[in-house]
Design a protein around this motif. Structure first.
Motif, mmCIF file in Angstrom:
data_model
loop_
_atom_site.group_PDB
_atom_site.id
_atom_site.type_symbol
_atom_site.label_atom_id
_atom_site.label_comp_id
_atom_site.label_asym_id
_atom_site.label_seq_id
_atom_site.Cartn_x
_atom_site.Cartn_y
_atom_site.Cartn_z
ATOM 1 N N ASN A 99 37.750 18.838 8.720
ATOM 2 C CA ASN A 99 37.303 20.087 9.318
ATOM 3 C C ASN A 99 38.350 20.542 10.318
ATOM 4 O OD1 ASN A 99 34.815 20.147 7.964
ATOM 5 N ND2 ASN A 99 33.838 18.861 9.507
ATOM 6 N N TYR A 101 39.029 23.044 13.527
ATOM 7 C CA TYR A 101 38.436 23.865 14.577
ATOM 8 C C TYR A 101 39.551 24.654 15.254
ATOM 9 C CZ TYR A 101 34.274 20.924 14.111
ATOM 10 O OH TYR A 101 33.170 20.257 13.625
ATOM 11 N N GLN A 222 30.410 9.779 12.601
ATOM 12 C CA GLN A 222 31.290 9.730 11.421
ATOM 13 C C GLN A 222 31.082 8.467 10.590
ATOM 14 O OE1 GLN A 222 32.166 13.231 11.658
ATOM 15 N NE2 GLN A 222 33.707 12.263 10.366
ATOM 16 N N SER A 257 22.605 13.208 15.496
ATOM 17 C CA SER A 257 23.153 13.671 16.778
ATOM 18 C C SER A 257 22.089 13.730 17.859
ATOM 19 C CB SER A 257 23.796 15.055 16.611
ATOM 20 O OG SER A 257 24.955 14.967 15.823
ATOM 21 N N VAL A 319 34.326 20.602 20.185
ATOM 22 C CA VAL A 319 33.880 20.238 18.836
ATOM 23 C C VAL A 319 32.419 19.803 18.864
ATOM 24 C CG1 VAL A 319 34.181 18.568 16.971
ATOM 25 C CG2 VAL A 319 36.179 19.686 17.991
ATOM 26 N N ASP A 320 32.038 19.026 19.876
ATOM 27 C CA ASP A 320 30.658 18.560 20.005
ATOM 28 C C ASP A 320 29.693 19.736 20.134
ATOM 29 O OD1 ASP A 320 28.503 16.491 20.771
ATOM 30 O OD2 ASP A 320 28.548 17.778 22.541
ATOM 31 N N ARG A 323 29.485 21.593 16.802
ATOM 32 C CA ARG A 323 28.751 20.823 15.797
ATOM 33 C C ARG A 323 27.241 20.941 16.022
ATOM 34 N NH1 ARG A 323 32.025 15.787 15.153
ATOM 35 N NH2 ARG A 323 31.183 15.289 17.210
ATOM 36 N N ARG A 324 26.821 20.891 17.277
ATOM 37 C CA ARG A 324 25.401 21.029 17.599
ATOM 38 C C ARG A 324 24.882 22.402 17.183
ATOM 39 N NH1 ARG A 324 23.202 17.512 21.562
ATOM 40 N NH2 ARG A 324 24.668 15.860 22.159
ATOM 41 N N THR A 327 24.605 22.605 13.242
ATOM 42 C CA THR A 327 23.457 21.876 12.684
ATOM 43 C C THR A 327 22.156 22.593 13.024
ATOM 44 O OG1 THR A 327 23.467 20.431 14.631
ATOM 45 C CG2 THR A 327 24.614 19.644 12.681
ATOM 46 N N GLU A 333 24.016 17.560 9.053
ATOM 47 C CA GLU A 333 25.095 16.780 9.658
ATOM 48 C C GLU A 333 25.941 16.103 8.584
ATOM 49 O OE1 GLU A 333 24.310 14.440 13.150
ATOM 50 O OE2 GLU A 333 22.373 15.409 13.420
ATOM 51 N N LEU A 336 28.260 18.718 7.068
ATOM 52 C CA LEU A 336 29.349 19.041 7.989
ATOM 53 C C LEU A 336 30.361 17.903 8.039
ATOM 54 C CD1 LEU A 336 30.316 21.206 9.976
ATOM 55 C CD2 LEU A 336 29.041 20.028 11.758
ATOM 56 N N ALA A 337 29.849 16.668 8.043
ATOM 57 C CA ALA A 337 30.743 15.518 8.086
ATOM 58 C C ALA A 337 31.546 15.378 6.799
ATOM 59 C CB ALA A 337 29.939 14.244 8.337
#
Length: 646
Positions: A99, A101, A222, A257, A319-320, A323-324, A327, A333, A336-337
């Motif tokens: 991914n 960003y 991950q 998460s 990134v965190d 990602r939240r 989702t 998740e 996305l992973a």
């Protein structure tokens, strides 16, 4: 002698009367036949009346025929699908891309997506751990046919109506989705999942299916597969896991998460503990765990994670947060992973760097008990243009910008004022906790946050919150009461698929007049030279006439110190938090004065809002280093939410 009322006489009179009325018996029969021919049969009349209009097309016979035909079609169609759809090869997760960003201008922030997977045979997984997963997801796994028709039907309905993903899939169905199919939420994928699951259950043993499920599931951090999860969460091999640890990993699958203990919110920690207990209780119910063994079990906290390479500094926090948000918007998740996404953030590099500089100049030494988090938002469109999550993602994994375990303190006062004004508009002058909680939820706060029910919670701001949450509240007030939900993701695309993101600006949640009064009350006022308060009323930030509004001060327990300030173009929430560097527990902030956070906010705001006409203005003066006061509780004359700074 017969009387006139004798039976014979009566009969003769009746006959005479009848004959006079209808004639002879022959004539009477003819009259009856004629009347019958004129009047239709009542049953026929009712039948004809019942079948008029559309009703004549729907009889119980036709309905029965329709149901039988539909059943035959469904059975026939499913038979065809069963014959046509074969068990495919494993999906291409092993070939997943990274991914990427990027900032709003296209420059790269980070690249992620390295898959951490190690397949292990089921024999290496302790029996108690295996039972924990079955108890968590599918207690009837060993006896079912591999599918749940009701769960699949519910999932299809939810997909069609857009009501979410929950479908009640069996372990076999989840394994098929993870190993053979994609994570897309479509009706066709769910139908394939159903058919393939039936075939997999028929051609494989239950142990083979369970092994595949444990090795293909995504656990967060991950980590794909139970061996990678054991290393990521407990720094041990899978064969060394205890039943308690296995129950946590099983509970984790529902929301990796949200349930990751290291970064979970207070609500997330409560939920994962409840699910952990649910797993163990199910094991007792099925007979896989003795009740006497269950009772003394305690929740096994996992170790802190090891961040992936390339996420040092602020990159990992950005990134965190992204990602939240993704989702929450509907991307799983695991999907996305899997990688292959190009995710563009709303973060503007110049504002991001300015925020990092301002906080870096004011934050204490690394070995101090100070942490900081900040979020800066454009209230006109809800875009998060800068975010500060901590000193370094490698050194402090928990994102201070999104954590919600510190008291709101004086930043909650505008919510109370807004609730009071809204109630008064309805001629209600007795404002209680219910109205304040509802207004807080409307403005974007979590009404179930810890501390909301504590005595004097609303007057002292005892509920937990985060810089992200508070910047949304104040951005909504700045936006004339139209709901602003801060958004960090500008777009997310994989191949030709582009995620539909919810708008950051919503409808009216409080009256514009209420928002205006609250905002003006917060504008009394910020002195741009010091970041403190001015007795001269509202003042401008810079030379372009921007008016600032603010809410500032320490929390009641002195463990947090806040400054939330805003202009029509920019609202920024800054929080300083006391945290022990070794235990990560909250501690009191004993070396920050009231004007400290305000000066940092002002330095950042001055820099990013100055335009060409103010380019020649002197550079903002950085705040002096914090000094510890003699009483350990600040350096000025302090009143909750306000202070005078010379």
């Amino acid at each position: 002698m017969r009387t006139w009322w004798s039976p014979d006489r009566t009969t003769e009179r009746q006959k005479a009367s009848w004959i006079s009325a209808v004639g002879t018996p022959r004539e009477a029969r003819e009259a009856e036949d004629e009347d019958r021919s004129k009047k239709p049969d009542r049953k026929m009349h009712r039948e004809r009346r019942r079948r008029t209009g559309l009703r004549r097309f729907f009889t119980w016979r036709k309905a029965l025929v329709g149901v039988v035909c539909l059943f035959v079609l469904l059975v026939g169609g499913f038979t065809v699908l069963y014959l046509v759809i074969d068990i495919p090869r494993a999906n291409a997760l092993a070939k997943a891309q990274s991914n990427v960003y990027v900032y709003s201008d296209g420059t790269r922030i980070a690249r992620t997506g390295e898959i951490n997977r190690e397949t292990v045979p089921l024999s290496k997984v302790p029996e108690g751990v295996r039972h924990a997963f079955v108890a968590a997801e599918n207690k009837d796994f060993y006896s079912d046919s591999g599918v749940s028709l009701t769960g699949t039907a519910r999932g299809i309905v939810n997909t069609v109506t857009g009501q979410g993903k929950q479908g009640g899939s069996t372990i076999t169905q989840q394994y098929v989705k993870n190993y053979y199919l994609s994570q897309e939420q479509t009706v066709s994928r769910k139908v394939k999942e159903l058919v393939i699951s039936l075939k997999v259950d028929r051609h494989n043993t239950k142990d083979d299916i369970l092994a595949g499920y444990l090795n293909s599931s995504y656990y967060g951090r991950q980590a794909y597969g139970i061996q990678a999860a054991a290393r990521a969460y407990y720094d041990k091999d899978v064969e060394d896991l205890t039943v308690e640890e296995g129950a946590y990993l099983a509970a984790l699958l529902q929301a990796p998460s949200q349930y990751d203990w290291t970064v979970a919110s207070p609500a997330g920690k409560r939920l994962v503990q409840e699910r952990w207990g649910y797993v163990l209780d199910n094991m007792v119910d099925v007979g896989w765990l003795d009740k006497g063994q269950r009772q003394p079990m305690r929740f096994p906290e996992p170790v802190e994670p090891k961040p992936a390479a390339g996420l040092g500094g602020q990159a990992g926090y950005l990134v965190d947060a992204a990602r939240r948000e993704l989702t929450a918007s509907g991307i799983s998740e695991q999907e996305l992973a899997g990688g292959g996404w190009r995710i563009t953030l709303n973060i503007e590099p110049d504002k991001q760097q300015a925020l990092e500089r301002a906080i870096g100049l004011g934050l204490g030494a690394e070995d101090s008990n100070q942490q900081a988090g900040a979020v800066s938002v454009d209230p006109r469109n809800g875009s998060i243009v800068a975010l500060y999550g901590g000193r370094d993602y490698f050194k402090h994994y928990l994102n201070n910008a999104t954590r919600s375990d510190y008291q709101a303190g004086p930043t909650f006062e505008p919510v109370v004022l807004a609730a009071t004004l809204e109630a008064q508009r309805e001629n209600n002058f007795d404002v209680g906790l219910k109205q304040i909680r509802e207004t807080a939820a409307d403005l974007g706060m979590d009404p179930t946050a810890s501390g909301f029910n504590a005595p004097r919670a609303t007057s002292l701001g005892l509920m937990g919150t985060s810089p992200l949450e508070m910047v949304g509240v104040h951005a909504t007030l700045n936006n004339e009461g139209k709901k602003v939900t801060p958004s960090i993701v500008k777009s997310a695309q994989r191949d030709d698929f582009r995620t539909q993101l919810q708008g950051a600006v919503g409808g009216q949640v409080i009256d514009p007049g209420t928002a205006d009064i609250v905002t003006k009350s917060l504008s009394d006022a910020v002195d741009p030279r010091t970041g403190g308060f001015s007795t001269a009323g509202p003042v401008a930030v810079g030379r372009n006439g921007r008016i600032a509004a603010r809410a500032t001060g320490p929390s009641d327990d002195r463990k947090a110190h806040w400054f939330v300030g805003g202009t029509p173009e920019l609202v920024t929430s800054i929080g300083f938090f006391g945290e022990d560097t070794k235990t990560r527990k909250q501690v009191a902030l004993d070396n920050i004065g009231d004007g400290f956070a305000a000066r940092i906010w002002n330095m950042y705001t001055q820099e990013v809002l100055q335009d060409e006409s103010s380019a020649s203005s002197p550079a903002p003066t950085p705040p002096p280093p914090p000094t510890e006061s003699s009483d350990g509780e600040g350096t000025g004359d302090e009143v909750a939410g306000s202070s005078e700074v010379p």
